[in-house]
Design a protein around this motif. Sequence first.
Motif, PDB file in Angstrom:
ATOM      1  N   LEU A   1       0.824  -1.206   0.000  1.00 13.49           N
ATOM      2  CA  LEU A   1       0.000   0.000   0.000  1.00 13.49           C
ATOM      3  C   LEU A   1       0.862   1.262   0.000  1.00 13.49           C
ATOM      4  O   LEU A   1       0.553   2.236  -0.693  1.00 13.49           O
TER       5      LEU A   1
ATOM      6  N   ASP B   1       1.823   2.053  -3.535  1.00 10.81           N
ATOM      7  CA  ASP B   1       0.720   1.974  -4.496  1.00 10.81           C
ATOM      8  C   ASP B   1      -0.047   3.297  -4.522  1.00 10.81           C
ATOM      9  O   ASP B   1      -0.984   3.513  -3.763  1.00 10.81           O
TER      10      ASP B   1
ATOM     11  N   SER C   1      -4.007   3.006  -5.114  1.00 11.51           N
ATOM     12  CA  SER C   1      -4.775   2.605  -3.933  1.00 11.51           C
ATOM     13  C   SER C   1      -4.815   3.709  -2.890  1.00 11.51           C
ATOM     14  O   SER C   1      -5.816   3.894  -2.201  1.00 11.51           O
TER      15      SER C   1
ATOM     16  N   ALA D   1      -7.355  -5.016  -4.935  1.00 13.98           N
ATOM     17  CA  ALA D   1      -6.312  -4.733  -3.941  1.00 13.98           C
ATOM     18  C   ALA D   1      -6.363  -5.753  -2.804  1.00 13.98           C
ATOM     19  O   ALA D   1      -5.325  -6.274  -2.383  1.00 13.98           O
TER      20      ALA D   1
END
Length: 135
Positions: free
Chosen positions: A11, A14, A17, A60
Amino acid sequence: MKGEAIPHKMLSQDAFSQWLGIEILECEVGRCKLGMTIRKDMINSMNKAHGGISYSLADAAFGFAANTHGKYAVSIETSINHIEAVNEGDYLVAESVIEKVKNKLGFNVIEVKREEELVALFKGIVYRTQKDWEE
């Protein structure tokens, strides 16, 4: 690298996201539960959340859970069924549970919910590489 730490690392790297506002609610080896709130900039021309939003949340969760086993894992086929329309302000939760790792391919079904209501059903196949996650 410990399995439950891998989704946090993923995360942090990313940007998409992060833009979605995805947060990790729970995570352990083989399981990841994510949540996010639908914003105005995620709404389509029909005044509903774009289908790609719930898809991205489920994708995700799928990817994060698949990687908790310590090897790089990538999706090779995914699909989604949109069951209910999603609105601005809705809080969605997607949970992925991958119980057994026996070979290079894994199959998983992820439910996307608004409270207790099922809004989407995501299905995916993951390929597990031999590359280890490192800190």
